[in-house]
Write a protein that holds these residues in place. Structure first.
Motif, PDB file in Angstrom:
ATOM      1  N   HIS A   1       0.855  -1.200   0.000  1.00 34.17           N
ATOM      2  CA  HIS A   1       0.000   0.000   0.000  1.00 34.17           C
ATOM      3  C   HIS A   1       0.884   1.239   0.000  1.00 34.17           C
ATOM      4  O   HIS A   1       1.763   1.378   0.839  1.00 34.17           O
ATOM      5  CB  HIS A   1      -0.873   0.048   1.260  1.00 34.17           C
ATOM      6  N   ARG A   2       0.644   2.159  -0.945  1.00 33.30           N
ATOM      7  CA  ARG A   2       1.351   3.440  -0.966  1.00 33.30           C
ATOM      8  C   ARG A   2       0.327   4.535  -1.212  1.00 33.30           C
ATOM      9  O   ARG A   2      -0.746   4.260  -1.749  1.00 33.30           O
ATOM     10  CB  ARG A   2       2.382   3.451  -2.100  1.00 33.30           C
TER      11      ARG A   2
ATOM     12  N   ASP B   1       0.272   6.704  -3.474  1.00 34.58           N
ATOM     13  CA  ASP B   1       0.013   6.904  -4.908  1.00 34.58           C
ATOM     14  C   ASP B   1      -0.354   5.619  -5.641  1.00 34.58           C
ATOM     15  O   ASP B   1      -0.669   5.635  -6.826  1.00 34.58           O
ATOM     16  CB  ASP B   1       1.263   7.509  -5.576  1.00 34.58           C
TER      17      ASP B   1
ATOM     18  N   GLN C   1      -1.191   0.965  -5.386  1.00 34.98           N
ATOM     19  CA  GLN C   1      -1.267  -0.309  -4.688  1.00 34.98           C
ATOM     20  C   GLN C   1      -0.695  -1.371  -5.624  1.00 34.98           C
ATOM     21  O   GLN C   1      -1.134  -1.519  -6.761  1.00 34.98           O
ATOM     22  CB  GLN C   1      -2.716  -0.646  -4.352  1.00 34.98           C
TER      23      GLN C   1
ATOM     24  N   ASN D   1      12.743  -0.119  -1.922  1.00 31.24           N
ATOM     25  CA  ASN D   1      11.786   0.969  -2.180  1.00 31.24           C
ATOM     26  C   ASN D   1      11.904   1.484  -3.605  1.00 31.24           C
ATOM     27  O   ASN D   1      10.917   1.824  -4.242  1.00 31.24           O
ATOM     28  CB  ASN D   1      11.995   2.126  -1.189  1.00 31.24           C
TER      29      ASN D   1
ATOM     30  N   ASP E   1       9.142   1.930  -6.536  1.00 32.15           N
ATOM     31  CA  ASP E   1       8.987   3.183  -7.305  1.00 32.15           C
ATOM     32  C   ASP E   1       8.978   2.924  -8.809  1.00 32.15           C
ATOM     33  O   ASP E   1       8.304   3.619  -9.566  1.00 32.15           O
ATOM     34  CB  ASP E   1      10.152   4.145  -7.007  1.00 32.15           C
TER      35      ASP E   1
END
Length: 317
Positions: A62-63, A65, A67, A178, A182
């Motif tokens: 979950h982020r 901006d 999923q 991470n 991205d």
């Protein structure tokens, strides 16, 4: 060749993206460990033995901006049994349905026939973007890593695969994990979240519990056992007559092996090994479910279950 390392650029668009990514690679290429590192919690089972993953475990990242739903498939391999063939079918079906494929290649091993076998299969899937992920970078020096990145780039050229990205990561050391997320996000379609905030996987709890028991049962046993162990959770019931502030969940599970001779290996002298399996898996199950657990384990023989379609079905394959 564009190899990605951390940069300070921030994406400008505020659109939300959601979609499915799947990690592929030969057995033990670091797929499950990477899934767990991205999700930040243990959802896929990991083991240093090939072919640990049998179910499509989805980890959900979950982020704000985006999923990312991570589909962790069994390792693709040349099948020797009916189970092996079914696992390969699961893999190919999954590849056709995801938004991006991450091909995991360990940094500490030269590209071998197993990697080429998978890369050739990937080359046949034209529409899905493919990201090459060089895993386990903490195990090599920078020269060996550079050589592996060049080899991965060449492998793509040779087979006509255009890598959307080539990313070196170390899931165990948390390096560039991470960054990988991205880079996967822009490859996802725009859209709302597919799962509620807080969900980490859509696997039924019983399947995850069975996998945690299986993982514990695989630890420290001889090489002939990994393929021969299946775990079925028969029931999970809250213990009656317990006060609300002291719940207890009773879990009854069977560990299936193929031959009577394997029983002793799993149980151990005077039941010592099975007891250790129970203690270790119970700890993980309690962390997963957030409740105290009483675990009742039994070892049973299901003769040659990997070759028997009826038994495969019964054991969930």
């Amino acid at each position: 060749m564009s190899v990605r390392t951390q940069s300070s650029e921030q994406p400008t668009e505020a659109v939300h993206r959601a979609g499915f990514a799947c990690f592929v690679g030969r057995p033990n290429a670091g797929k499950s460990t990477l899934t767990n590192a991205l999700v930040g919690q243990k959802v896929a089972i990991t083991s240093n033995r090939p072919q640990t993953t049998r179910h499509t475990v989805r980890g959900i990242v979950h982020r704000p901006d985006a999923q990312l739903v991570l589909v962790d498939t069994p390792g693709l391999h040349k099948p020797r049994t009916l189970l092996g063939e079914r696992l390969n079918d699961v893999v190919r079906t999954t590849w056709a349905e995801v938004d991006v494929i991450g091909f995991c290649l360990p940094a500490d091993q030269k590209i071998g026939p197993g990697d080429r076998f998978i890369a050739k299969e990937l080359a046949g899937i034209k529409k899905t973007p493919k990201v090459a992920i060089v895993t386990k970078t903490d195990l090599v020096d920078s020269k060996a890593l550079a050589e592996q990145l060049i080899a991965v780039d060449r492998l793509g050229e040779e087979l006509g695969i255009t890598w959307a990205e080539i990313v070196p990561v170390s899931a165990t050391a948390g390096k560039q994990v991470n960054l990988l997320a991205d880079l996967l996000v822009p490859l996802m379609p725009e859209g709302p979240a597919l799962y509620p905030e807080g969900d980490l996987t859509d696997e039924p709890e019983q399947v995850m519990v069975a996998e945690l028991i299986r993982e514990a049962a695989l630890e420290g046993v001889r090489d002939e056992l990994p393929h021969s162990i299946a775990v079925v959770v028969e029931e999970m019931l809250p213990r009656e007559d317990r006060p609300a502030d002291k719940p207890l969940l009773d879990i009854h599970a069977n560990v299936f092996i193929e031959r009577p001779s394997q029983k002793g290996i799993v149980i151990g002298p005077k039941g010592k090994r099975l007891k250790e399996v129970g203690i270790k898996s119970r700890k993980h199950i309690e962390a997963l479910l957030g409740t105290p657990v009483f675990l009742d384990l039994h070892v049973k023989v299901a003769k040659d279950w990997q070759r028997d379609p009826k038994q495969l079905r019964r054991l969930g394959f």
